[in-house]
Design a protein around this motif. Structure first.
Motif, short mmCIF file in Angstrom:
data_model
loop_
_atom_site.label_atom_id
_atom_site.label_comp_id
_atom_site.label_asym_id
_atom_site.label_seq_id
_atom_site.Cartn_x
_atom_site.Cartn_y
_atom_site.Cartn_z
N ALA A 17 4.66 -9.90 -1.83
CA ALA A 17 5.95 -10.10 -2.49
C ALA A 17 5.87 -9.71 -3.97
CB ALA A 17 6.40 -11.55 -2.34
N VAL A 18 4.77 -10.05 -4.62
CA VAL A 18 4.60 -9.70 -6.03
C VAL A 18 4.50 -8.18 -6.19
CG1 VAL A 18 3.00 -9.86 -7.99
CG2 VAL A 18 3.64 -11.92 -6.72
N ARG A 19 3.75 -7.53 -5.32
CA ARG A 19 3.63 -6.07 -5.38
C ARG A 19 4.99 -5.42 -5.11
NH1 ARG A 19 -0.05 -4.37 -1.16
NH2 ARG A 19 1.80 -4.34 0.12
N ASP A 20 5.71 -5.93 -4.13
CA ASP A 20 7.03 -5.42 -3.79
C ASP A 20 7.97 -5.57 -4.98
OD1 ASP A 20 8.85 -4.48 -1.56
OD2 ASP A 20 9.90 -6.31 -2.14
N ARG A 21 7.94 -6.72 -5.63
CA ARG A 21 8.78 -6.98 -6.80
C ARG A 21 8.46 -5.99 -7.91
NH1 ARG A 21 11.93 -10.92 -8.20
NH2 ARG A 21 11.42 -11.99 -6.29
N SER A 22 7.20 -5.70 -8.10
CA SER A 22 6.78 -4.74 -9.12
C SER A 22 7.36 -3.35 -8.82
CB SER A 22 5.26 -4.68 -9.17
OG SER A 22 4.82 -3.61 -9.93
N GLU A 23 7.35 -2.96 -7.56
CA GLU A 23 7.89 -1.66 -7.18
C GLU A 23 9.41 -1.62 -7.35
OE1 GLU A 23 6.38 -1.13 -3.24
OE2 GLU A 23 4.34 -0.79 -3.95
N VAL A 24 10.09 -2.72 -7.04
CA VAL A 24 11.54 -2.77 -7.19
C VAL A 24 11.92 -2.73 -8.67
CG1 VAL A 24 13.58 -4.23 -6.84
CG2 VAL A 24 11.98 -3.85 -4.96
N LYS A 25 11.08 -3.27 -9.53
CA LYS A 25 11.36 -3.24 -10.97
C LYS A 25 11.49 -1.80 -11.47
CE LYS A 25 9.50 -7.65 -12.46
NZ LYS A 25 8.49 -8.33 -13.27
N HIS A 26 10.81 -0.87 -10.83
CA HIS A 26 10.92 0.54 -11.21
C HIS A 26 12.35 1.04 -10.97
CE1 HIS A 26 6.77 1.17 -12.23
NE2 HIS A 26 6.39 0.65 -11.08
N LEU A 27 13.03 0.50 -9.96
CA LEU A 27 14.41 0.91 -9.69
C LEU A 27 15.33 0.51 -10.84
CD1 LEU A 27 14.81 0.02 -5.91
CD2 LEU A 27 14.52 2.28 -6.92
N ALA A 28 14.99 -0.54 -11.56
CA ALA A 28 15.81 -0.97 -12.69
C ALA A 28 15.84 0.08 -13.79
CB ALA A 28 15.30 -2.31 -13.23
N GLU A 29 14.87 0.99 -13.78
CA GLU A 29 14.81 2.06 -14.78
C GLU A 29 15.68 3.25 -14.39
OE1 GLU A 29 10.67 2.95 -15.15
OE2 GLU A 29 10.17 0.90 -15.73
#
Length: 100
Positions: free
Chosen positions: A30-42
């Motif tokens: 879940a933490v790794r997934d969250r990190s990857e989704v944070k890239h979408l915020a860019e």
């Protein structure tokens, strides 16, 4: 000491330890997934729209509890967007849009 009286030195993982390990693995994913989704915020609005998402979708997904996988929520948002726009949903194994 006879074989039957010897303590069982090789035993399966105790159930409690197994549950703990599964929980830790799930949390790490879940933490790794969250990190990857944070890239979408860019991404800019056009890029998000191209993949069937809005800025609000990404922000809402990142507001989910830490142990939830935000990408699951984003997949549902993209599928709903595709249904609304009458497009085929992204291919399950590749996450890319397919053409009929």
């Amino acid at each position: 000491m006879s074989r039957s009286a010897a303590p069982n030195l090789i035993s399966p993982v105790p159930p409690m330890l197994g549950r703990l390990l599964r929980t830790l693995v799930s949390l790490a994913r879940a933490v790794r997934d969250r990190s990857e989704v944070k890239h979408l915020a860019e991404f800019d609005e056009r890029m998000l729209k191209d993949i069937g998402l809005t800025r609000g979708d990404v922000e809402s997904a990142l507001m989910e509890p830490v142990h939830h996988r935000p990408s699951s929520m984003l997949v549902r948002c993209a599928e709903a967007s595709a249904r609304h726009m009458d497009l085929p949903p992204p291919h399950a194994s590749h996450g890319r849009w397919t053409r009929l």
